[in-house]
Design a protein around this motif. Sequence first.
Motif, PDB file in Angstrom:
ATOM      1  N   VAL A  90      38.885  31.107  31.700  1.00 12.66           N
ATOM      2  CA  VAL A  90      39.471  30.508  30.502  1.00 12.66           C
ATOM      3  C   VAL A  90      38.349  30.075  29.576  1.00 12.66           C
ATOM      4  CG1 VAL A  90      40.885  28.639  29.583  1.00 12.66           C
ATOM      5  CG2 VAL A  90      41.534  29.743  31.736  1.00 12.66           C
ATOM      6  N   ALA A  91      38.288  30.703  28.410  1.00 13.97           N
ATOM      7  CA  ALA A  91      37.334  30.296  27.381  1.00 13.97           C
ATOM      8  C   ALA A  91      38.000  29.240  26.519  1.00 13.97           C
ATOM      9  CB  ALA A  91      36.911  31.497  26.543  1.00 13.97           C
ATOM     10  N   GLY A  92      37.279  28.177  26.228  1.00 10.37           N
ATOM     11  CA  GLY A  92      37.871  27.088  25.479  1.00 10.37           C
ATOM     12  C   GLY A  92      36.994  26.580  24.359  1.00 10.37           C
ATOM     13  N   ASP A  93      37.639  25.861  23.452  1.00 14.96           N
ATOM     14  CA  ASP A  93      36.930  25.204  22.359  1.00 14.96           C
ATOM     15  C   ASP A  93      37.814  24.082  21.838  1.00 14.96           C
ATOM     16  OD1 ASP A  93      34.527  25.286  20.488  1.00 14.96           O
ATOM     17  OD2 ASP A  93      36.189  25.262  19.053  1.00 14.96           O
ATOM     18  N   VAL A  94      37.177  23.036  21.334  1.00 15.84           N
ATOM     19  CA  VAL A  94      37.900  21.971  20.656  1.00 15.84           C
ATOM     20  C   VAL A  94      37.294  21.750  19.281  1.00 15.84           C
ATOM     21  CG1 VAL A  94      38.626  20.780  22.773  1.00 15.84           C
ATOM     22  CG2 VAL A  94      36.480  20.110  21.673  1.00 15.84           C
ATOM     23  N   GLU A  95      38.138  21.380  18.349  1.00 15.30           N
ATOM     24  CA  GLU A  95      37.694  20.861  17.059  1.00 15.30           C
ATOM     25  C   GLU A  95      37.965  19.374  17.105  1.00 15.30           C
ATOM     26  OE1 GLU A  95      35.967  22.677  15.004  1.00 15.30           O
ATOM     27  OE2 GLU A  95      36.357  24.501  16.165  1.00 15.30           O
ATOM     28  N   THR A  96      37.109  18.594  16.452  1.00 16.57           N
ATOM     29  CA  THR A  96      37.149  17.149  16.624  1.00 16.57           C
ATOM     30  C   THR A  96      37.108  16.422  15.277  1.00 16.57           C
ATOM     31  OG1 THR A  96      34.737  17.026  16.830  1.00 16.57           O
ATOM     32  CG2 THR A  96      36.004  17.370  18.866  1.00 16.57           C
ATOM     33  N   THR A  97      37.413  15.134  15.337  1.00 13.75           N
ATOM     34  CA  THR A  97      37.412  14.301  14.125  1.00 13.75           C
ATOM     35  C   THR A  97      36.003  13.883  13.726  1.00 13.75           C
ATOM     36  OG1 THR A  97      37.666  12.243  15.370  1.00 13.75           O
ATOM     37  CG2 THR A  97      39.688  13.380  14.688  1.00 13.75           C
TER      38      THR A  97
ATOM     39  N   CYS B 211      41.151  17.235  17.601  1.00 13.87           N
ATOM     40  CA  CYS B 211      42.220  17.501  16.633  1.00 13.87           C
ATOM     41  C   CYS B 211      42.729  18.948  16.741  1.00 13.87           C
ATOM     42  CB  CYS B 211      41.793  17.163  15.209  1.00 13.87           C
ATOM     43  SG  CYS B 211      40.373  18.048  14.575  1.00 13.87           S
ATOM     44  N   GLU B 212      42.099  19.755  17.596  1.00 17.15           N
ATOM     45  CA  GLU B 212      42.597  21.105  17.893  1.00 17.15           C
ATOM     46  C   GLU B 212      41.991  21.560  19.213  1.00 17.15           C
ATOM     47  OE1 GLU B 212      43.398  25.180  15.456  1.00 17.15           O
ATOM     48  OE2 GLU B 212      41.318  24.477  15.404  1.00 17.15           O
ATOM     49  N   ILE B 213      42.796  22.255  20.003  1.00 19.52           N
ATOM     50  CA  ILE B 213      42.316  22.799  21.275  1.00 19.52           C
ATOM     51  C   ILE B 213      42.780  24.243  21.395  1.00 19.52           C
ATOM     52  CG2 ILE B 213      44.317  21.927  22.556  1.00 19.52           C
ATOM     53  CD1 ILE B 213      42.350  21.558  24.984  1.00 19.52           C
ATOM     54  N   ALA B 214      41.899  25.074  21.944  1.00 21.08           N
ATOM     55  CA  ALA B 214      42.257  26.462  22.247  1.00 21.08           C
ATOM     56  C   ALA B 214      41.707  26.810  23.619  1.00 21.08           C
ATOM     57  CB  ALA B 214      41.696  27.423  21.205  1.00 21.08           C
ATOM     58  N   LEU B 215      42.565  27.370  24.447  1.00 20.31           N
ATOM     59  CA  LEU B 215      42.203  27.849  25.777  1.00 20.31           C
ATOM     60  C   LEU B 215      42.732  29.275  25.880  1.00 20.31           C
ATOM     61  CD1 LEU B 215      43.382  24.659  27.667  1.00 20.31           C
ATOM     62  CD2 LEU B 215      41.002  25.277  27.172  1.00 20.31           C
ATOM     63  N   LEU B 216      41.837  30.235  26.090  1.00 17.57           N
ATOM     64  CA  LEU B 216      42.213  31.646  26.157  1.00 17.57           C
ATOM     65  C   LEU B 216      41.840  32.207  27.523  1.00 17.57           C
ATOM     66  CD1 LEU B 216      40.811  32.836  22.692  1.00 17.57           C
ATOM     67  CD2 LEU B 216      43.076  31.881  23.208  1.00 17.57           C
ATOM     68  N   ARG B 217      42.817  32.732  28.240  1.00 16.13           N
ATOM     69  CA  ARG B 217      42.542  33.336  29.549  1.00 16.13           C
ATOM     70  C   ARG B 217      42.154  34.795  29.350  1.00 16.13           C
ATOM     71  NH1 ARG B 217      46.217  31.347  32.172  1.00 16.13           N
ATOM     72  NH2 ARG B 217      44.935  29.902  33.353  1.00 16.13           N
ATOM     73  N   PHE B 218      40.983  35.152  29.865  1.00 21.39           N
ATOM     74  CA  PHE B 218      40.471  36.517  29.797  1.00 21.39           C
ATOM     75  C   PHE B 218      40.596  37.188  31.160  1.00 21.39           C
ATOM     76  CE2 PHE B 218      38.468  34.877  26.048  1.00 21.39           C
ATOM     77  CZ  PHE B 218      38.146  35.975  25.260  1.00 21.39           C
TER      78      PHE B 218
ATOM     79  N   SER C  60      47.290  32.415  26.369  1.00 18.72           N
ATOM     80  CA  SER C  60      46.615  31.429  25.526  1.00 18.72           C
ATOM     81  C   SER C  60      47.394  30.119  25.461  1.00 18.72           C
ATOM     82  CB  SER C  60      46.414  31.982  24.115  1.00 18.72           C
ATOM     83  OG  SER C  60      47.657  32.218  23.497  1.00 18.72           O
ATOM     84  N   PHE C  61      46.653  29.061  25.206  1.00 21.95           N
ATOM     85  CA  PHE C  61      47.190  27.732  24.961  1.00 21.95           C
ATOM     86  C   PHE C  61      46.424  27.217  23.754  1.00 21.95           C
ATOM     87  CE2 PHE C  61      47.639  23.243  25.153  1.00 21.95           C
ATOM     88  CZ  PHE C  61      48.765  22.947  25.906  1.00 21.95           C
ATOM     89  N   VAL C  62      47.074  27.171  22.595  1.00 24.68           N
ATOM     90  CA  VAL C  62      46.415  26.791  21.348  1.00 24.68           C
ATOM     91  C   VAL C  62      47.302  25.791  20.621  1.00 24.68           C
ATOM     92  CG1 VAL C  62      45.499  27.613  19.137  1.00 24.68           C
ATOM     93  CG2 VAL C  62      45.335  29.069  21.168  1.00 24.68           C
ATOM     94  N   SER C  63      46.716  24.687  20.177  1.00 31.30           N
ATOM     95  CA  SER C  63      47.507  23.692  19.463  1.00 31.30           C
ATOM     96  C   SER C  63      46.629  22.799  18.603  1.00 31.30           C
ATOM     97  CB  SER C  63      48.271  22.804  20.460  1.00 31.30           C
ATOM     98  OG  SER C  63      49.093  21.871  19.787  1.00 31.30           O
TER      99      SER C  63
END
Length: 189
Positions: free
Chosen positions: A29-36, A47-54, A62-65
Motif C-alpha cells: 500500500v503506497a500512501g500519502d497525506v496532505e496536511t494543514t 486534511c487528505e489521505i490516499a492509500l493505494l494497493r499495488f 484504493s482508499f482516498v478521502s
Amino acid sequence: MMYPSYYIREGDLRIPAMGRANIVETPYVAGDVETTGLSAANGHRVCEIALLRFLRGTVVDSFVSLVNPLRSIDPGASAVNGITDAMVLRAPTFADLFPGILVFLGDDPLVFHNAPFDLSFLHAEAHLAGGAWPGNPVFDTLRLARRTGRFRSHSLPVICRELGIGDAFHRAESDAYAAGKLLLHLTGK
C-alpha cells in the motif's frame, strides 16, 4: 520514530517478519497525506489521505478521502496542496475514517516518500482517534532514492519527472501513486 527494517536486493523484499518476497508479486500500500502545516507536533492535522494497493505494478484498490482537520489550513499549506477550508468542511474526520483505514491496510507493507513526515501525522491522528497506527513494515522511497546516488534532487516530483512517472504532484492520490511506482523503479522491477 522507528519503523520495521527491510532490505531490498535484486528486487526482492527482505523483511524479518515476512522473509523474502518479490516486490511485484507482493501486495503493498503506497500512501500519502496532505496536511494543514508542516508539524504534527505543533498541532497540524491531516486534511487528505490516499492509500493505494499495488499488485504486479498496478493499483488494484484504493482508499482516498479529504479529511476535516477540525482546524484551519495554513495559507502556505493550501498554496502547495490546493486544499481549502471550504473543501474539507463537510469531509469526514480522521477518527471517522480510522477504522476503515485499518481494515484497508491489513498486514500489507506500506510505502511512503519521506516516511517519517507522513508517519508523524498518521501516528498523531491515530492517537487522537483513540487508537494506534499499525506496525506494518514501511518502505521509504526517499531513503531508497538517496542510496542510489542517481538523482540531482530527492524530491518526489523531481525524481518522478526524471523517470517519467506521473505529471501531477502535491495531492495525496497522485503522490501515493508516484511513490508506489517509484518503489518498482528503485528496485529494478
